[in-house]
Design an enzyme around this catalytic site. Structure first.
Site, PDB file in Angstrom:
ATOM      1  N   TRP A  52      13.439  46.858  -5.258  1.00  0.00           N
ATOM      2  CA  TRP A  52      13.542  45.543  -4.332  1.00  0.00           C
ATOM      3  C   TRP A  52      15.016  45.464  -3.914  1.00  0.00           C
ATOM      4  O   TRP A  52      16.060  45.373  -4.686  1.00  0.00           O
ATOM      5  CB  TRP A  52      13.196  44.286  -5.264  1.00  0.00           C
ATOM      6  CG  TRP A  52      13.275  43.152  -4.522  1.00  0.00           C
ATOM      7  CD1 TRP A  52      12.548  42.687  -3.319  1.00  0.00           C
ATOM      8  CD2 TRP A  52      14.123  41.878  -4.842  1.00  0.00           C
ATOM      9  NE1 TRP A  52      12.890  41.422  -2.949  1.00  0.00           N
ATOM     10  CE2 TRP A  52      13.932  40.968  -3.784  1.00  0.00           C
ATOM     11  CE3 TRP A  52      15.132  41.872  -5.812  1.00  0.00           C
ATOM     12  CZ2 TRP A  52      14.693  39.675  -3.765  1.00  0.00           C
ATOM     13  CZ3 TRP A  52      15.856  40.623  -5.746  1.00  0.00           C
ATOM     14  CH2 TRP A  52      15.661  39.601  -4.672  1.00  0.00           C
ATOM     15  N   ASP A 110       7.345  31.305   4.085  1.00  0.00           N
ATOM     16  CA  ASP A 110       6.775  30.594   2.946  1.00  0.00           C
ATOM     17  C   ASP A 110       7.136  28.931   2.947  1.00  0.00           C
ATOM     18  O   ASP A 110       8.159  28.539   3.273  1.00  0.00           O
ATOM     19  CB  ASP A 110       7.523  31.303   1.660  1.00  0.00           C
ATOM     20  CG  ASP A 110       6.662  30.957   0.533  1.00  0.00           C
ATOM     21  OD1 ASP A 110       6.112  30.261   0.563  1.00  0.00           O
ATOM     22  OD2 ASP A 110       7.264  31.694  -0.840  1.00  0.00           O
ATOM     23  N   LYS A 129       3.418  37.292   9.776  1.00  0.00           N
ATOM     24  CA  LYS A 129       4.193  38.047   8.499  1.00  0.00           C
ATOM     25  C   LYS A 129       3.388  37.983   7.467  1.00  0.00           C
ATOM     26  O   LYS A 129       3.113  37.003   6.690  1.00  0.00           O
ATOM     27  CB  LYS A 129       5.557  37.580   8.264  1.00  0.00           C
ATOM     28  CG  LYS A 129       6.262  38.160   7.084  1.00  0.00           C
ATOM     29  CD  LYS A 129       7.755  37.558   7.042  1.00  0.00           C
ATOM     30  CE  LYS A 129       8.473  38.058   5.976  1.00  0.00           C
ATOM     31  NZ  LYS A 129       9.679  37.393   5.701  1.00  0.00           N
ATOM     32  N   TRP A 130       2.741  39.243   7.145  1.00  0.00           N
ATOM     33  CA  TRP A 130       1.788  39.296   6.218  1.00  0.00           C
ATOM     34  C   TRP A 130       2.441  39.779   4.885  1.00  0.00           C
ATOM     35  O   TRP A 130       2.716  40.926   4.972  1.00  0.00           O
ATOM     36  CB  TRP A 130       0.592  40.047   6.678  1.00  0.00           C
ATOM     37  CG  TRP A 130      -0.440  40.230   5.465  1.00  0.00           C
ATOM     38  CD1 TRP A 130      -0.402  41.041   4.567  1.00  0.00           C
ATOM     39  CD2 TRP A 130      -2.126  40.112   5.616  1.00  0.00           C
ATOM     40  NE1 TRP A 130      -1.721  40.939   3.694  1.00  0.00           N
ATOM     41  CE2 TRP A 130      -2.593  40.489   4.574  1.00  0.00           C
ATOM     42  CE3 TRP A 130      -2.743  39.084   6.856  1.00  0.00           C
ATOM     43  CZ2 TRP A 130      -3.807  40.289   4.359  1.00  0.00           C
ATOM     44  CZ3 TRP A 130      -3.914  39.091   6.656  1.00  0.00           C
ATOM     45  CH2 TRP A 130      -4.557  39.605   5.447  1.00  0.00           C
ATOM     46  N   ASP A 131       2.605  38.792   3.977  1.00  0.00           N
ATOM     47  CA  ASP A 131       3.371  39.335   2.612  1.00  0.00           C
ATOM     48  C   ASP A 131       2.612  39.740   1.624  1.00  0.00           C
ATOM     49  O   ASP A 131       1.208  39.318   1.629  1.00  0.00           O
ATOM     50  CB  ASP A 131       4.580  38.215   2.336  1.00  0.00           C
ATOM     51  CG  ASP A 131       5.586  38.608   1.512  1.00  0.00           C
ATOM     52  OD1 ASP A 131       5.632  39.779   1.153  1.00  0.00           O
ATOM     53  OD2 ASP A 131       6.858  37.679   1.623  1.00  0.00           O
ATOM     54  N   MET A 132       3.263  40.332   0.487  1.00  0.00           N
ATOM     55  CA  MET A 132       2.494  40.635  -0.893  1.00  0.00           C
ATOM     56  C   MET A 132       3.628  40.794  -1.915  1.00  0.00           C
ATOM     57  O   MET A 132       4.184  41.871  -1.730  1.00  0.00           O
ATOM     58  CB  MET A 132       1.581  41.983  -0.466  1.00  0.00           C
ATOM     59  CG  MET A 132       0.667  42.124  -1.599  1.00  0.00           C
ATOM     60  SD  MET A 132       1.198  42.817  -3.043  1.00  0.00           S
ATOM     61  CE  MET A 132      -0.323  43.615  -3.520  1.00  0.00           C
ATOM     62  N   ASN A 133       3.776  39.834  -2.581  1.00  0.00           N
ATOM     63  CA  ASN A 133       4.932  39.780  -3.366  1.00  0.00           C
ATOM     64  C   ASN A 133       4.752  40.298  -4.931  1.00  0.00           C
ATOM     65  O   ASN A 133       5.372  39.630  -5.740  1.00  0.00           O
ATOM     66  CB  ASN A 133       5.343  38.223  -3.514  1.00  0.00           C
ATOM     67  CG  ASN A 133       6.360  38.278  -2.346  1.00  0.00           C
ATOM     68  OD1 ASN A 133       7.106  39.123  -1.824  1.00  0.00           O
ATOM     69  ND2 ASN A 133       6.121  37.158  -1.486  1.00  0.00           N
ATOM     70  N   CYS A 177       4.872  43.119   5.248  1.00  0.00           N
ATOM     71  CA  CYS A 177       6.126  42.960   4.367  1.00  0.00           C
ATOM     72  C   CYS A 177       5.298  42.901   2.578  1.00  0.00           C
ATOM     73  O   CYS A 177       4.288  42.488   2.650  1.00  0.00           O
ATOM     74  CB  CYS A 177       6.661  41.296   4.623  1.00  0.00           C
ATOM     75  SG  CYS A 177       7.885  40.847   3.225  1.00  0.00           S
ATOM     76  N   ASP A 237      14.371  42.677   1.663  1.00  0.00           N
ATOM     77  CA  ASP A 237      14.802  41.570   1.337  1.00  0.00           C
ATOM     78  C   ASP A 237      16.253  41.349   1.454  1.00  0.00           C
ATOM     79  O   ASP A 237      16.787  40.358   1.385  1.00  0.00           O
ATOM     80  CB  ASP A 237      14.193  40.975   0.138  1.00  0.00           C
ATOM     81  CG  ASP A 237      12.842  40.197   0.493  1.00  0.00           C
ATOM     82  OD1 ASP A 237      12.268  40.028   1.445  1.00  0.00           O
ATOM     83  OD2 ASP A 237      12.116  39.935  -0.661  1.00  0.00           O
TER      84      ASP A 237
HETATM   85  C1  GLA Z   1       8.984  37.639   0.195  1.00  0.00           C
HETATM   86  C2  GLA Z   1       9.418  38.424   1.457  1.00  0.00           C
HETATM   87  C3  GLA Z   1      10.717  37.455   2.028  1.00  0.00           C
HETATM   88  C4  GLA Z   1      10.226  36.180   2.050  1.00  0.00           C
HETATM   89  C5  GLA Z   1       9.738  35.680   0.847  1.00  0.00           C
HETATM   90  C6  GLA Z   1       8.961  34.214   0.708  1.00  0.00           C
HETATM   91  O1  GLA Z   1      10.038  37.948  -0.705  1.00  0.00           O
HETATM   92  O2  GLA Z   1       9.946  39.774   1.509  1.00  0.00           O
HETATM   93  O3  GLA Z   1      11.060  37.819   3.281  1.00  0.00           O
HETATM   94  O4  GLA Z   1       9.023  35.991   3.119  1.00  0.00           O
HETATM   95  O5  GLA Z   1       8.686  36.491   0.294  1.00  0.00           O
HETATM   96  O6  GLA Z   1       8.495  33.865  -0.544  1.00  0.00           O
END
Ligand code: GLA
Length: 738
Positions: A201, A369, A479-483, A521, A543
């Protein structure tokens, strides 16, 4: 249509692209072999195959004959195969493993040549070019009751082949698939290095180069995502190869889940490449009559270094991978509020930021977010509840969007649909929807769980919720995220089923809404892969927006993915992640060769910086065809203390030179654009001494001396190539890139 697959005799096939040839042959024992993968050949008749066929037997030492009837005897262990299994004398990594079957012997039962490609219904498939053809070879083992169909598709203009395998149970019993390769090939060992894109990361896609020798090197991910640790794309280059010289291959997958690509050197003078789904944690029960289709693998060969690979892969992705609507369509400059505000915003602050974005020349305001459900500032709540948080946004999204649109901006929105907070209405209503193992508490990642996308009702819910969000609001960008990574998946094959579920959701949400730009993302670049690019044309690369770090990240992903897919934002200084400061010009110069965006709070910028950034954004707009769709290359040996990026489109080019931790007194390598001839005008933009010079014919091809640069200094050149580009195009045999 020109034929790009030609039968040679009755059991060999010549697969052609503009820059490479593959020759496949069904050998004496009926196995599928690879006679050639390299420079383009002119093959007219079967007798010419004798010259490229690997000499067979007599076999020295301890070996096993393939079958019983081959003359002279042949060991499969020493043959260059194009699909292979264990049990009949080939001891390298097999392409197919079935539980309980120690012996598999797949021999050819037929073939056909088909126009175009053979797309799968669920897994992403590359769109064929007008001259694409597919060779389908059917292999079978009747004793086990298995048929394997190997399909090679040509992409002549890009210089790429795709390969995928389908396994079918043709017997009367169910059995369990433990491993199946998308592609397996053996290449003559030229003394190779394996290049992998590794990281974590915030430090994605760093280039690692490892000498292969006789070992097996595996580049893999077992996290359920294509991963920041090991991108699925790899290169196999001659050990002396550089950016502009040397032969080599690349392999990538149209896949976003756990993957494995292995390279195995050995005594036979061959290197085996096997690529596909990671067999660790995989298992798939196949009932009689059922099929299993693998992800599509992408192969390319070059005789001109890593830039040759980049050229082929970039063309392929731009023309055949990203969604049709976005092919060669310029991407907007977004301002994303994440690093500007994190979760701490309200309608008024967002309005002011959007005003700043409009003044700077951004085209889309993206709300990240924190806008939904009962999301608190500590990231522990609200994920899953995709309606506006009216405490933060009185009047809902509608009020904000109206203000944003009044400023002349489009509106974009962040979502993380695959996740769920335990503190959310969705989880309270459906705790069983989260991935979990009965009897064991699930592990959290970033305070959240993942929804079980293998369940129909979960996918239907997401399709409905996201569809409504998009239909009820004028949203042009998602922006479709997955964290987080997958955990608690206790069933073999779950990772793959999850990815199939994700693809189903993405297809149903974005298929009917092609105009919505999907930027994918996953905590930055945790899913920077060709699978995601079939649904959305660009990816948030990392990030880490620190310009010094981004040079390396963008260089890494740039090896296999075109500039149009790499989202690169100018953020605040000092950088929030690393604490390092860089000048605004340096930060801009590092983002500019890709899809430029802004990731800061304009209210925090000085008036002078606002004016500089506005000026740079206006310039970027005039250069977007080159920065996003030009042919990007990295001059030979330029990396390390200095980096160079060159982008060429028609008779225009741009070059960027960066000083990144240089030793004192060391100047950058000369600026080179190989192959240019004819008059060239070079204009240095921005900085302290902008200048314009006419160059003597041939000077740019050999290299121009560069001045000493301080750490964190960048040069940007605008280049008019005049007649020079035509000469380059003739040399490359290439069409224009845009
Ligand atoms: C992830 C994304 C960031 C941002 C945060 C929001 O870390 O990579 O760019 O959108 O989530 O929580």
């Amino acid at each position: 249509m020109t034929h790009s697959i030609q039968p040679i005799g009755d059991r060999a096939f010549h697969l052609m692209t503009d820059s490479s040839s593959v020759v496949l042959e069904v050998g004496d024992g009926g196995h599928l072999e690879l006679l050639w993968f390299g420079d383009p050949l002119r093959l007219d008749c079967a007798t010419q195959l004798d010259g490229i066929r690997r000499p067979r037997g007599p076999l020295p030492g301890c070996t096993v004959d393939a079958g019983t009837m081959t003359d002279p005897p042949t060991s499969l262990h020493r043959q260059p195969m194009a699909f292979a299994t264990a049990g009949k004398g080939d001891y390298r990594r097999p392409g197919l493993v079935i539980d309980g079957q120690g012996v598999l012997d797949l021999t050819c039962r037929g073939h056909r040549i088909i126009g175009g490609g053979v797309p799968d219904e669920v897994l992403p498939s590359a769109d064929p070019e007008p001259d694409s053809q597919t060779l389908e070879v059917i292999l079978a083992d009747d004793l086990v009751g298995v048929t394997v169909t190997v399909r090679w598709t040509t992409f002549p203009a890009a210089g790429v082949f795709t390969v995928r395998t389908t396994v079918s149970n043709t017997g009367p019993e169910s059995w369990r698939l433990l491993d199946v390769a998308s592609v397996l090939i053996d290449l003559p060992d030229r003394g190779f290095d394996v290049i992998t894109l590794d990281g974590w990361w915030g430090s994605e896609a760093h280039i690692t180069r490892t000498s292969l020798g006789h070992q097996r090197l595996v580049n893999s991910s077992a996290t359920g995502s294509s991963s920041t640790e090991h991108n699925p794309g790899t290169l196999l280059m001659e050990s002396g190869a550089g950016e502009d010289h040397g032969r080599g291959y690349a392999c990538n997958l149209l896949y976003s889940g756990s993957h494995a690509t292995s390279y195995e050197g050995g005594s036979a003078g061959l290197v085996r490449m096997v690529s596909g789904i990671n067999p660790e944690g995989f298992g798939w029960c196949l009932d009689p009559g059922a099929d299993f289709v693998t992800p599509e693998a992408v192969l390319s060969y070059t005789a001109s270094g890593t830039n040759g690979i980049a050229r082929a892969m970039h063309r392929f992705v731009n023309a055949s991978v990203v969604p049709r609507h976005w092919r060669h369509r310029e991407r907007p400059i977004v301002l994303n509020n994440w690093e500007g505000t994190y979760l701490d915003f309200d309608l008024e602050s967002l309005t002011e930021i959007a005003q700043g974005a409009a003044w700077l020349g951004a085209e889309t305001f993206v709300l990240d977010d924190g806008w939904f459900g009962h999301r608190r500032d500590d990231e522990t709540s609200g994920i899953g509840d995709w309606w506006a948080n009216t405490e933060k946004l009185p009047g809902g999204l509608e009020a904000l969007i109206a203000r944003v649109q009044d400023l002349g901006l489009e509106f974009g929105l962040w979502v993380e649909p695959e996740s769920v907070s335990q503190d959310s209405d969705l989880y309270r209503a459906h705790p069983e929807w989260a991935i979990h193992q009965p009897g064991r508490a699930p592990s959290l990642g970033r305070h959240q769980l993942l929804l079980d996308l293998t369940r129909d009702e979960v996918r239907d819910h997401l399709v409905l919720t996201m569809g409504r969000l998009l239909d009820d609001h004028p949203i042009s960008f998602i922006k479709w995220d997955m964290n987080r990574l997958i955990s608690d998946a206790h069933e073999a094959g779950f990772h793959h089923r999850y990815v199939l579920g994700l693809y189903d959701v993405l297809a149903r949400v974005f298929g009917p809404r092609p105009h919505v730009l999907l930027e994918s993302c996953s905590s930055g670049g945790n899913r920077f892969d060709l699978g995601m690019l079939t649904f959305g044309p660009q990816i948030w690369a990392s990030d880490c927006t620190d310009a010094f770090e981004r040079i390396a990240i963008q260089r890494g992903v740039g090896m296999l993915y075109p500039a149009s897919t790499i989202s690169a934002h100018v953020s605040a200084a000092p950088n929030h992640l690393t604490g390092r400061a860089a000048s605004l010009d340096f930060r801009f110069a590092v983002s500019a060769p890709y899809v430029l965006g802004i990731e800061l709070d304009p209210r925090q910028l000085s008036q002078e910086d606002m004016e500089v950034l506005r000026d740079r954004v206006a310039w970027y707009k005039t250069q977007r065809a080159v920065t996003q769709f030009g042919e990007h290359r990295w001059p030979d040996g330029a990396g390390d203390q200095h980096e160079q990026v060159v982008a060429i489109a028609g008779d225009r080019a741009l070059a960027w030179i960066y000083a990144r931790f240089p030793r004192r007194g060391v100047t950058p390598r000369p600026l080179r654009v190989p192959g240019t001839t004819g008059p060239v005008v070079l204009q240095q933009r921005f900085g302290r001494s902008p200048s314009t010079v006419q160059l003597p014919d041939g000077a740019l091809a050999q290299g121009l001396p560069m001045p000493l640069l301080a750490d964190g200094q960048a040069l940007i050149f605008e280049i008019e190539l005049g007649m020079g580009r035509s000469a380059m195009a003739a040399r490359d045999g290439a069409e224009e890139c845009i």
